[in-house]
Write a protein that holds these residues in place. Structure first.
Motif, PDB file in Angstrom:
ATOM      1  N   TYR A  99      -1.692 -35.562  37.821  1.00 11.92           N
ATOM      2  CA  TYR A  99      -1.272 -36.124  39.241  1.00 11.92           C
ATOM      3  C   TYR A  99      -1.201 -37.649  39.019  1.00 11.92           C
ATOM      4  O   TYR A  99      -2.395 -38.228  38.635  1.00 11.92           O
ATOM      5  CB  TYR A  99      -2.092 -35.692  40.313  1.00 11.92           C
ATOM      6  CG  TYR A  99      -1.992 -34.498  40.762  1.00 11.92           C
ATOM      7  CD1 TYR A  99      -0.587 -33.811  40.985  1.00 11.92           C
ATOM      8  CD2 TYR A  99      -2.921 -33.298  40.904  1.00 11.92           C
ATOM      9  CE1 TYR A  99      -0.467 -32.601  41.526  1.00 11.92           C
ATOM     10  CE2 TYR A  99      -3.014 -32.103  41.152  1.00 11.92           C
ATOM     11  CZ  TYR A  99      -1.766 -31.716  41.472  1.00 11.92           C
ATOM     12  OH  TYR A  99      -1.669 -30.355  42.002  1.00 11.92           O
ATOM     13  N   LYS A 100      -0.204 -38.039  39.293  1.00  6.85           N
ATOM     14  CA  LYS A 100       0.080 -39.751  39.226  1.00  6.85           C
ATOM     15  C   LYS A 100      -0.773 -40.331  40.037  1.00  6.85           C
ATOM     16  O   LYS A 100      -1.370 -41.658  39.572  1.00  6.85           O
ATOM     17  CB  LYS A 100       1.493 -39.944  39.402  1.00  6.85           C
ATOM     18  CG  LYS A 100       1.856 -41.453  39.318  1.00  6.85           C
ATOM     19  CD  LYS A 100       3.280 -41.787  39.928  1.00  6.85           C
ATOM     20  CE  LYS A 100       3.628 -43.015  40.363  1.00  6.85           C
ATOM     21  NZ  LYS A 100       4.854 -43.489  40.939  1.00  6.85           N
ATOM     22  N   GLU A 101      -0.847 -40.026  41.330  1.00  3.39           N
ATOM     23  CA  GLU A 101      -1.651 -40.704  42.387  1.00  3.39           C
ATOM     24  C   GLU A 101      -3.238 -40.243  42.521  1.00  3.39           C
ATOM     25  O   GLU A 101      -3.802 -40.830  43.348  1.00  3.39           O
ATOM     26  CB  GLU A 101      -1.084 -40.639  43.732  1.00  3.39           C
ATOM     27  CG  GLU A 101       0.515 -40.811  43.844  1.00  3.39           C
ATOM     28  CD  GLU A 101       0.612 -42.332  43.579  1.00  3.39           C
ATOM     29  OE1 GLU A 101      -0.405 -43.095  43.880  1.00  3.39           O
ATOM     30  OE2 GLU A 101       1.445 -42.647  43.381  1.00  3.39           O
TER      31      GLU A 101
ATOM     32  N   SER B 205      -7.039 -40.684  42.282  1.00  2.00           N
ATOM     33  CA  SER B 205      -8.061 -41.936  41.994  1.00  2.00           C
ATOM     34  C   SER B 205      -8.941 -41.584  40.777  1.00  2.00           C
ATOM     35  O   SER B 205      -9.234 -40.691  40.534  1.00  2.00           O
ATOM     36  CB  SER B 205      -8.703 -41.949  43.349  1.00  2.00           C
ATOM     37  OG  SER B 205      -9.731 -42.823  43.270  1.00  2.00           O
TER      38      SER B 205
ATOM     39  N   GLN C 163       5.661 -32.932  45.077  1.00  2.00           N
ATOM     40  CA  GLN C 163       5.842 -34.148  45.851  1.00  2.00           C
ATOM     41  C   GLN C 163       4.895 -34.471  47.053  1.00  2.00           C
ATOM     42  O   GLN C 163       4.364 -35.444  47.318  1.00  2.00           O
ATOM     43  CB  GLN C 163       7.191 -34.200  46.509  1.00  2.00           C
ATOM     44  CG  GLN C 163       7.628 -35.346  47.376  1.00  2.00           C
ATOM     45  CD  GLN C 163       8.932 -35.224  47.907  1.00  2.00           C
ATOM     46  OE1 GLN C 163       9.702 -34.544  47.594  1.00  2.00           O
ATOM     47  NE2 GLN C 163       9.048 -36.284  48.929  1.00  2.00           N
TER      48      GLN C 163
ATOM     49  N   GLU D 198       1.457 -35.334  45.479  1.00  2.00           N
ATOM     50  CA  GLU D 198       1.468 -36.863  45.253  1.00  2.00           C
ATOM     51  C   GLU D 198       1.445 -37.783  46.421  1.00  2.00           C
ATOM     52  O   GLU D 198       1.010 -38.770  46.673  1.00  2.00           O
ATOM     53  CB  GLU D 198       2.883 -37.415  44.236  1.00  2.00           C
ATOM     54  CG  GLU D 198       2.651 -36.537  42.946  1.00  2.00           C
ATOM     55  CD  GLU D 198       1.702 -37.108  42.158  1.00  2.00           C
ATOM     56  OE1 GLU D 198       0.845 -38.257  42.306  1.00  2.00           O
ATOM     57  OE2 GLU D 198       1.471 -36.674  41.133  1.00  2.00           O
ATOM     58  N   ASP D 199       2.277 -37.485  47.618  1.00  2.00           N
ATOM     59  CA  ASP D 199       2.554 -38.249  48.533  1.00  2.00           C
ATOM     60  C   ASP D 199       1.238 -38.545  49.337  1.00  2.00           C
ATOM     61  O   ASP D 199       0.726 -39.513  49.986  1.00  2.00           O
ATOM     62  CB  ASP D 199       3.535 -37.422  49.560  1.00  2.00           C
ATOM     63  CG  ASP D 199       5.085 -37.628  49.256  1.00  2.00           C
ATOM     64  OD1 ASP D 199       5.117 -38.545  48.272  1.00  2.00           O
ATOM     65  OD2 ASP D 199       5.933 -36.860  49.847  1.00  2.00           O
TER      66      ASP D 199
ATOM     67  N   ALA E 289      -1.212 -40.476  47.410  1.00  2.00           N
ATOM     68  CA  ALA E 289      -0.952 -41.835  47.592  1.00  2.00           C
ATOM     69  C   ALA E 289      -1.417 -42.494  48.990  1.00  2.00           C
ATOM     70  O   ALA E 289      -1.812 -43.569  48.932  1.00  2.00           O
ATOM     71  CB  ALA E 289       0.498 -42.154  47.387  1.00  2.00           C
ATOM     72  N   SER E 290      -1.197 -41.818  50.088  1.00  2.00           N
ATOM     73  CA  SER E 290      -1.585 -42.033  51.313  1.00  2.00           C
ATOM     74  C   SER E 290      -2.712 -42.637  51.515  1.00  2.00           C
ATOM     75  O   SER E 290      -3.565 -43.354  51.813  1.00  2.00           O
ATOM     76  CB  SER E 290      -1.096 -41.140  52.392  1.00  2.00           C
ATOM     77  OG  SER E 290       0.505 -40.765  52.568  1.00  2.00           O
TER      78      SER E 290
ATOM     79  N   ASN F 120      -5.125 -42.938  48.867  1.00  2.00           N
ATOM     80  CA  ASN F 120      -5.584 -44.488  48.157  1.00  2.00           C
ATOM     81  C   ASN F 120      -5.132 -45.485  48.943  1.00  2.00           C
ATOM     82  O   ASN F 120      -6.058 -46.427  48.960  1.00  2.00           O
ATOM     83  CB  ASN F 120      -4.730 -44.231  46.763  1.00  2.00           C
ATOM     84  CG  ASN F 120      -5.333 -43.114  45.824  1.00  2.00           C
ATOM     85  OD1 ASN F 120      -6.434 -42.756  45.923  1.00  2.00           O
ATOM     86  ND2 ASN F 120      -4.562 -42.686  44.977  1.00  2.00           N
ATOM     87  N   VAL F 121      -3.928 -45.584  49.555  1.00  3.25           N
ATOM     88  CA  VAL F 121      -3.479 -46.714  50.060  1.00  3.25           C
ATOM     89  C   VAL F 121      -4.302 -46.935  51.514  1.00  3.25           C
ATOM     90  O   VAL F 121      -4.822 -48.215  51.755  1.00  3.25           O
ATOM     91  CB  VAL F 121      -1.813 -46.659  50.409  1.00  3.25           C
ATOM     92  CG1 VAL F 121      -1.543 -47.778  51.336  1.00  3.25           C
ATOM     93  CG2 VAL F 121      -1.274 -46.811  49.214  1.00  3.25           C
TER      94      VAL F 121
ATOM     95  N   SER G  20      -4.061 -37.190  56.566  1.00  5.66           N
ATOM     96  CA  SER G  20      -3.647 -36.971  54.954  1.00  5.66           C
ATOM     97  C   SER G  20      -4.311 -36.041  54.295  1.00  5.66           C
ATOM     98  O   SER G  20      -4.215 -35.537  53.408  1.00  5.66           O
ATOM     99  CB  SER G  20      -3.644 -38.275  54.335  1.00  5.66           C
ATOM    100  OG  SER G  20      -2.838 -39.132  55.110  1.00  5.66           O
TER     101      SER G  20
END
Length: 479
Positions: free
Chosen positions: A40-42, A44, A392, A395-396, A399-400, A402-403, A463
């Motif tokens: 997975y790209k996102e 951690s 998707q 990953e969404d 990302a949420s 992490n941010v 999330s």
């Protein structure tokens, strides 16, 4: 005579079956290929916390009580009511039962059809009909008989029907799992959002108390002739505006409460949830590897099963180009008088095979095959799109998380700074160094920053729930 005819018909059927068996028209099913990333790209860099493991990847595995990761007894109690009382789940259960019944209906075509009947008829023939021995006579007819009709599945038409029905039943089972997961996730999100409103209401209630104390200070200064009337008006305005915010939360809380009632299958009028000021713990959720997602997600499993059903439909449409073998037998008793009805001469029977094929249908079977193939292509595209959407969603939400985690760290510093600015502003006002407008500004800033920090916590919890749902809901703590 009857036994000899039976042996002859059976021999003919056996020869036809020996000649034609083994021909199974239609394409063999192959699961559509999809591109699966290695990671997975996102995700951690943090490793999964101790005490967690991924369950065995399997779309049929019970998702378990995943909501217990939030350590909230009230949420656990509500979630336990969803599976047994939610009406949307009950509707999908009924759809599954219908699909399972259709499997049984398709399998029944393997069996012969046996029918029986009794008929009594009395008729009179015209005298003016030439060439009839019964002209002008009244005749009674008493008959009882049975018919047996069986179609051996030589070209797997019935087999394709059974395969399609079975695949659709499996898809319905996956639909049930998917809807159940969605209902539990929706309840968890509504509950988290409601509890966030309780926390915000508690914050505003404490703020109203502080603002009341500040207004009283301004009142004393005004009464002593130290502060102008504008300071008192500003303090009163700030207090009343905050009280209005507190009251306004009641509408949103009521809506979440009503939504939770509907999810657990009770009327909104009869359900209430007492306020609770405790914060819900933020869990840490390991993601596994992307290839597991294809087997954990029930909606992916449902889409794949519908591809298999569409493939079987292609096979069934192909089988229509081949002839059908029909084996039939009938027998009974028939007589014009009841006295002779049961005698041996009144018996009748017939038995024999028939090979029936369509020579011309105006292209109907050809178009039906094209339609089945197009349906298969559409199901394949939908399956691949479902897989892409699943990745998707993961990953969404990764990302949420992490941010939002990084944002919350910074926002906490903003809250601390605004609290210190408010303290200093109040001290300066009491010392007469500034007017009350600066205190009001500092109060508003501190309240806004604190509220936003609380909202960040809510967004992170939402999330987390969406990530669990996106991963297929197959995570649980080790005993």
């Amino acid at each position: 005579m009857y036994a000899q005819a039976t042996k002859t018909a059976a021999l003919v059927a056996l020869l036809l079956a020996a000649t034609l068996t083994g021909c199974t028209p239609g394409p063999a099913y192959v699961r559509p290929s999809v591109a699966v990333p290695n990671h997975y790209k996102e995700v951690s860099a943090n490793s999964p916390p101790p005490g967690w493991k991924s369950a065995v990847p399997n779309d049929a595995v019970d998702r378990g009580e995943w909501w217990k990761v939030f350590n909230d007894n009230s949420l656990d109690a509500l979630e336990s009511r969803v599976t047994v009382s939610n009406q949307t789940i009950k509707q999908v259960v009924a759809n599954l039962q219908q699909a399972q019944a259709l499997v049984g209906e398709a399998r029944a075509a393997y069996m012969p059809t046996i029918s029986a009947g009794v008929a009594i008829n009395r008729s009179h023939t015209s005298k003016n009909v030439v060439g009839r021995s019964l002209a002008g006579k009244t005749v009674s007819d008493y008959a009882v008989g049975a018919d047996v009709l069986w179609e051996p599945d030589l070209f797997d038409r019935i087999g394709h029907e059974v395969d399609a029905a079975n695949a659709r039943a499996q898809a319905s089972q996956a639909d049930l799992t998917s809807v159940t997961l969605s209902m539990h996730a929706q309840l968890a999100m509504d509950y988290i959002d409601l509890r966030e409103l309780d926390i915000e209401a508690n914050l505003l209630s404490r703020t109203v108390t502080v603002y009341t104390q500040a207004r009283d200070i301004v009142q004393h200064r005004f009464d002593a002739g130290i502060a102008p009337g504008s300071d008192l008006a500003e303090a009163e305005s700030q207090l009343q505006a905050t009280q209005a915010q507190l009251i306004d939360l009641g509408e949103s809380r009521a809506r979440y409460e009503h939504a939770i009632a509907t999810l657990i299958g009770v009327p909104a009028s009869s359900f209430s949830l007492p306020p609770q000021e405790n914060t819900v713990a933020l869990p840490s959720i390991p993601t596994g590897v992307p290839s597991d997602l294809l087997e954990r997600r029930p909606d992916i499993a449902a889409a794949e099963r519908r591809v298999a059903a569409a493939n079987a439909d292609v096979g069934e449409a192909t089988s229509a180009f081949f002839p059908d073998l029909m084996l039939s037998a009938s027998g009974g008793m028939e007589s014009s008088t009841l006295a002779q009805w049961a005698s041996l001469p009144s018996h009748f029977w017939s038995i024999g095979p028939a090979l029936i094929g369509t020579l011309f249908d105006g292209g109907r079977r050809k178009q039906a095959l094209k339609a089945a193939e197009a349906k298969h292509e559409a199901a394949t595209a939908f399956y691949r799109q479902t897989v892409l959407s699943a990745f998707q969603e993961v990953e969404d939400n990764l990302a949420s998380l992490n941010v939002l985690r990084n944002e919350a760290l910074v926002q906490q510093r903003a809250v601390d700074a605004s609290a210190e600015a408010l303290r200093l502003a109040m001290n300066r006002y009491q010392a007469g160094a500034i007017d009350y407008l600066e205190v009001v500004s500092a109060q508003s800033t501190n309240l806004q920053q604190t509220q936003y920090l609380s909202q960040l916590s809510q967004r992170r919890l939402d999330s987390d729930i969406l990530l669990i749902k996106a991963l297929g809901g197959l995570w649980g703590p080790e005993a």
